[in-house]
Write an enzyme that holds these catalytic residues in place. Structure first.
Site, PDB file in Angstrom:
ATOM      1  N   LYS A   1       1.037  -1.034  -0.062  1.00  0.00           N
ATOM      2  CA  LYS A   1       0.319  -0.208  -0.289  1.00  0.00           C
ATOM      3  C   LYS A   1       0.717   1.420  -0.027  1.00  0.00           C
ATOM      4  O   LYS A   1       1.524   1.301   0.543  1.00  0.00           O
ATOM      5  CB  LYS A   1      -0.948  -0.169   1.411  1.00  0.00           C
ATOM      6  CG  LYS A   1      -1.930   0.827   1.901  1.00  0.00           C
ATOM      7  CD  LYS A   1      -3.181   0.783   3.095  1.00  0.00           C
ATOM      8  CE  LYS A   1      -1.932   1.704   4.275  1.00  0.00           C
ATOM      9  NZ  LYS A   1      -2.899   1.474   5.243  1.00  0.00           N
TER      10      LYS A   1
ATOM     11  N   TYR B   1      -4.931  -0.243 -13.604  1.00  0.00           N
ATOM     12  CA  TYR B   1      -4.252  -0.453 -13.388  1.00  0.00           C
ATOM     13  C   TYR B   1      -2.806   0.376 -13.664  1.00  0.00           C
ATOM     14  O   TYR B   1      -3.253   1.318 -13.869  1.00  0.00           O
ATOM     15  CB  TYR B   1      -3.781  -1.183 -14.430  1.00  0.00           C
ATOM     16  CG  TYR B   1      -4.371  -0.821 -15.889  1.00  0.00           C
ATOM     17  CD1 TYR B   1      -2.779  -0.176 -16.286  1.00  0.00           C
ATOM     18  CD2 TYR B   1      -5.677  -0.682 -16.773  1.00  0.00           C
ATOM     19  CE1 TYR B   1      -3.281   0.072 -17.557  1.00  0.00           C
ATOM     20  CE2 TYR B   1      -5.173  -0.461 -17.067  1.00  0.00           C
ATOM     21  CZ  TYR B   1      -4.605   0.237 -18.358  1.00  0.00           C
ATOM     22  OH  TYR B   1      -4.722   1.394 -19.330  1.00  0.00           O
TER      23      TYR B   1
ATOM     24  N   SER C   1      -6.199   4.169 -16.599  1.00  0.00           N
ATOM     25  CA  SER C   1      -4.445   3.314 -15.288  1.00  0.00           C
ATOM     26  C   SER C   1      -4.714   4.753 -14.360  1.00  0.00           C
ATOM     27  O   SER C   1      -4.800   6.366 -14.338  1.00  0.00           O
ATOM     28  CB  SER C   1      -3.174   3.639 -16.025  1.00  0.00           C
ATOM     29  OG  SER C   1      -3.340   4.841 -16.795  1.00  0.00           O
TER      30      SER C   1
END
Length: 120
Positions: free
Chosen positions: A9, A58, A25
């Site tokens: 994270k 992504y 993205s």
């Protein structure tokens, strides 16, 4: 049995730019990707701390050392430049192999303040 667990994270990164017309993205400084153990084209969950929005996208790499966090495509409508976000990557693990997530804590200049390996 394998379980989907938090792998890493990036906590409280600041959105530096957004581009609605880009194909989608999240662009992330390559240095941050390396430190967090994340990879280009990896699936991530992004949470906007300022407004509570969450979205899945992504990763695409941004220039190493640029400190860029860029939200692209439709998700760019969910954030504003300057918002703080949490970027989470997940993996599949056997319960006995999972050691906890790597956490990269950022300041308001997108500098790494702390790197932690959380335990379970």
């Amino acid at each position: 049995m394998q379980e989907i667990m938090l792998k890493s994270k990036i906590h409280m990164a600041k959105v530096t730019d957004k581009s609605i017309n880009y194909m989608g993205s999240i662009g992330i400084d390559t240095e941050l990707l390396e430190k967090a153990g994340m990879k280009p084209y990896e699936l991530v969950l992004v949470a906007d701390v300022n407004n509570g929005q969450r979205f899945v996208t992504y990763i695409i790499p941004e220039e190493k050392g640029s400190k860029k966090i860029v939200i692209n495509g439709a998700a760019a409508r969910l954030v504003e430049q300057g918002d703080r976000v949490i970027i989470m990557a997940f993996g599949m693990y056997d319960s006995n192999e999972y050691k906890g997530p790597k956490v990269i804590i950022m300041n308001e200049k997108n500098e790494i303040v702390e790197i932690k390996q959380e335990g379970v």
